[in-house]
Design a protein around this motif. Structure first.
Motif, short mmCIF file in Angstrom:
data_model
loop_
_atom_site.label_atom_id
_atom_site.label_comp_id
_atom_site.label_asym_id
_atom_site.label_seq_id
_atom_site.Cartn_x
_atom_site.Cartn_y
_atom_site.Cartn_z
N TRP A 61 27.85 4.03 -2.27
CA TRP A 61 29.15 3.81 -2.74
C TRP A 61 29.40 3.71 -4.28
O TRP A 61 28.62 2.98 -5.03
N VAL A 62 29.97 4.75 -5.07
CA VAL A 62 29.74 5.06 -6.45
C VAL A 62 31.01 4.30 -6.79
O VAL A 62 32.07 4.76 -6.54
N THR A 63 31.15 3.62 -8.07
CA THR A 63 31.99 3.03 -8.43
C THR A 63 32.24 2.82 -9.98
O THR A 63 30.82 2.78 -10.25
N THR A 64 33.04 2.25 -10.60
CA THR A 64 33.06 1.82 -11.95
C THR A 64 33.70 0.62 -12.12
O THR A 64 34.87 0.41 -11.31
N VAL A 65 33.71 -0.30 -13.33
CA VAL A 65 34.56 -1.11 -13.54
C VAL A 65 35.60 -0.90 -14.61
O VAL A 65 35.21 -0.39 -15.81
N THR A 66 36.94 -0.94 -14.32
CA THR A 66 38.17 -0.36 -15.03
C THR A 66 38.51 -1.52 -15.85
O THR A 66 39.35 -1.51 -16.78
N GLY A 67 38.41 -2.65 -15.19
CA GLY A 67 39.05 -4.01 -15.99
C GLY A 67 40.55 -4.11 -15.50
O GLY A 67 41.16 -4.97 -15.96
N THR A 68 41.15 -3.25 -14.79
CA THR A 68 42.45 -3.54 -14.25
C THR A 68 42.25 -4.70 -13.25
O THR A 68 41.27 -4.91 -12.43
N PRO A 69 43.58 -5.24 -12.86
CA PRO A 69 43.73 -6.37 -12.02
C PRO A 69 43.14 -5.90 -10.46
O PRO A 69 42.50 -6.66 -9.81
N LEU A 70 43.76 -4.83 -10.10
CA LEU A 70 43.44 -3.99 -8.76
C LEU A 70 42.12 -3.89 -8.62
O LEU A 70 41.36 -4.14 -7.51
N ASN A 71 41.08 -3.20 -9.69
CA ASN A 71 39.76 -3.13 -9.89
C ASN A 71 39.28 -4.34 -9.43
O ASN A 71 38.10 -4.38 -8.53
N ARG A 72 39.61 -5.26 -10.05
CA ARG A 72 38.94 -6.78 -10.13
C ARG A 72 38.88 -7.30 -8.64
O ARG A 72 38.07 -7.98 -8.11
N VAL A 73 40.17 -7.09 -7.93
CA VAL A 73 40.30 -7.60 -6.59
C VAL A 73 39.50 -6.81 -5.42
O VAL A 73 38.84 -7.24 -4.81
N ILE A 74 39.44 -5.59 -5.70
CA ILE A 74 38.85 -4.77 -4.66
C ILE A 74 37.49 -4.52 -4.90
O ILE A 74 36.42 -4.53 -3.81
N LEU A 75 36.97 -4.56 -6.10
CA LEU A 75 35.55 -4.38 -6.49
C LEU A 75 34.63 -5.23 -5.54
O LEU A 75 33.33 -4.52 -5.09
N PRO A 76 34.66 -6.61 -5.46
CA PRO A 76 33.67 -7.11 -4.67
C PRO A 76 33.44 -6.72 -3.27
O PRO A 76 32.50 -6.80 -2.71
N PHE A 77 34.75 -6.14 -2.53
CA PHE A 77 34.61 -5.65 -1.18
C PHE A 77 33.65 -4.39 -1.24
O PHE A 77 33.16 -4.22 0.13
N TYR A 78 33.48 -3.72 -2.16
CA TYR A 78 32.43 -2.56 -2.05
C TYR A 78 31.21 -3.00 -2.07
O TYR A 78 30.33 -2.43 -1.27
N PHE A 79 31.00 -4.28 -2.46
CA PHE A 79 29.48 -4.62 -2.33
C PHE A 79 29.02 -5.17 -0.89
O PHE A 79 27.73 -5.54 -0.91
N VAL A 80 30.01 -5.68 -0.26
CA VAL A 80 29.79 -6.25 1.07
C VAL A 80 28.79 -5.50 1.77
O VAL A 80 29.05 -4.09 2.19
N GLY A 81 27.60 -5.78 2.28
CA GLY A 81 26.69 -5.04 3.34
C GLY A 81 25.79 -4.13 2.51
O GLY A 81 24.98 -3.43 3.21
N ALA A 82 25.91 -3.98 1.39
CA ALA A 82 25.03 -3.20 0.58
C ALA A 82 23.50 -3.70 0.38
O ALA A 82 23.40 -4.95 0.42
N ARG A 83 22.61 -2.86 0.81
CA ARG A 83 21.05 -3.50 0.67
C ARG A 83 20.42 -3.35 -0.73
O ARG A 83 19.30 -3.73 -0.99
N LYS A 84 21.25 -2.47 -1.63
CA LYS A 84 20.52 -2.61 -3.03
C LYS A 84 21.69 -2.34 -3.74
O LYS A 84 22.88 -2.02 -3.44
N TYR A 85 21.55 -2.82 -5.18
CA TYR A 85 22.66 -2.91 -6.21
C TYR A 85 22.15 -2.00 -7.12
O TYR A 85 21.33 -2.58 -8.09
N ILE A 86 22.61 -0.71 -7.65
CA ILE A 86 22.15 -0.01 -8.78
C ILE A 86 23.21 0.02 -9.87
O ILE A 86 24.48 0.08 -9.58
N PHE A 87 22.60 -0.36 -10.99
CA PHE A 87 23.75 -0.10 -11.96
C PHE A 87 23.08 1.00 -13.06
O PHE A 87 21.88 0.92 -13.51
N MET A 88 23.89 2.01 -13.22
CA MET A 88 23.45 3.19 -13.96
C MET A 88 23.93 3.03 -15.26
O MET A 88 25.42 3.14 -15.46
N CYS A 89 23.33 2.82 -16.45
CA CYS A 89 24.11 2.60 -17.64
C CYS A 89 23.06 3.03 -18.82
O CYS A 89 21.89 3.55 -18.40
#
Length: 308
Positions: A61-89
């Protein structure tokens, strides 16, 4: 080994390079032809590889952090059930980006699972060492102990890393787990659909007409029905209805239970842009055009009987 065994979360640092990094990922994976990251904030891509336990399709699941209120609300749900967390930076302040993201999603991540910091190749060893020190401080403050650092110079490096991550997952995953629940709750799914202009009725359905086909997409049951009818408001009418089989790894749709919500949103956009008719799948019964032909034959047969 069951395909779509698991998923990993990959977050792009919101710099001018994020779109370029995103395209690199899409080059080495299978995905829906549309860019869902721009539409629903996350792009489900599939990395297929062979492991010591068999062939596995890894959901990324590829995403980015936009800083918008909607993104901050939905973003945590993307992480549910993930077995690894990759930060491409790769920026000098990448550690702050990771720190801020972890603060937003901290209630949804599993502290036992690995956090992967993936950066472009840094030739200056001192600078790379200083960067890792900053990240270690962030992880120490968050009481996170399972993390690693990786660099990439080309797409083969990224592919190699993903293969290693999949191998680690399939070797260490608990055998008692038949599937990992991941995704959003129904309210979040409907909120995303509505914000993209779809109308959701009281039955949790989105109705959409494409040519002469009437699609009924149920966001609660994660299913899609196609219908042909000779009139809309008639009491006496001939019609044909068929539940469609749309389970295609290579186009970014998934068969794993618990991933249906994101798959159904992907299919919803595919119906809207007409690309759903081009989906063939890996099995004959997943060819949408073939399923529509069957529907048309059934409709012709039903109407013939009705008119007699």
């Amino acid at each position: 080994m069951v395909r779509f065994l698991t998923k990993v979360m990959l977050v792009l640092e919101p710099t001018i390079l994020k779109d370029q990094y995103h395209e690199h990922l899409r080059e080495i994976t299978a995905h829906h032809k549309g860019n869902l990251l721009q539409l629903i904030g996350v792009d489900p891509i599939v990395f297929r590889t062979n492991t010591s336990r068999g062939e596995v399709d890894l959901q990324i699941w590829v995403t980015t952090v936009t800083g918008t209120p909607l993104n901050r609300v939905i973003l945590p749900f993307y992480f549910v059930g993930a077995r690894k967390y990759i930060f491409m930076c790769g920026s000098k302040n990448a550690h702050n980006f990771v720190k801020n993201t972890l603060e937003i999603v901290q209630d949804k991540i599993n502290a036992l699972y690995e956090i992967v910091i993936l950066t472009p190749k840094i030739e200056d060893k001192k600078a790379y060492s200083q960067m890792k020190t900053k990240f270690r401080k962030v992880f120490r403050e968050k009481y996170l102990e399972n993390f690693s650092f990786h660099q990439w110079a080309n797409l083969d490096d990224i592919s190699s890393l993903l293969r290693d991550l999949v191998e680690d997952i399939v070797v260490n995953i608990q055998r008692t787990i038949s599937y990992i629940p991941i995704g959003f709750d129904l309210e979040t799914v409907e909120d995303i659909a509505k914000k993209q202009g779809f109308v959701v009725n009281e039955k949790h359905e989105v109705l959409f007409k494409l040519d002469d086909i009437f699609f009924r997409v149920n966001l609660q049951n994660n299913d899609v029905h196609a219908e042909i009818s000779d009139c809309v408001d008639c009491t006496e009418k001939c019609k044909a209805i068929k539940k469609l089989c749309i389970e295609v790894a290579n186009d970014g749709f998934a068969t794993l239970r618990g991933l249906g919500d994101l798959r159904i949103l992907s299919i919803l956009f595919a119906i809207k842009d007409g690309s759903v008719l081009n989906i063939k799948g890996t099995k004959p019964q997943e060819d949408v055009s073939a399923q529509i032909k069957i529907l048309r034959k059934t409709f012709a047969k039903n109407c013939k009987k009705k008119r007699k």
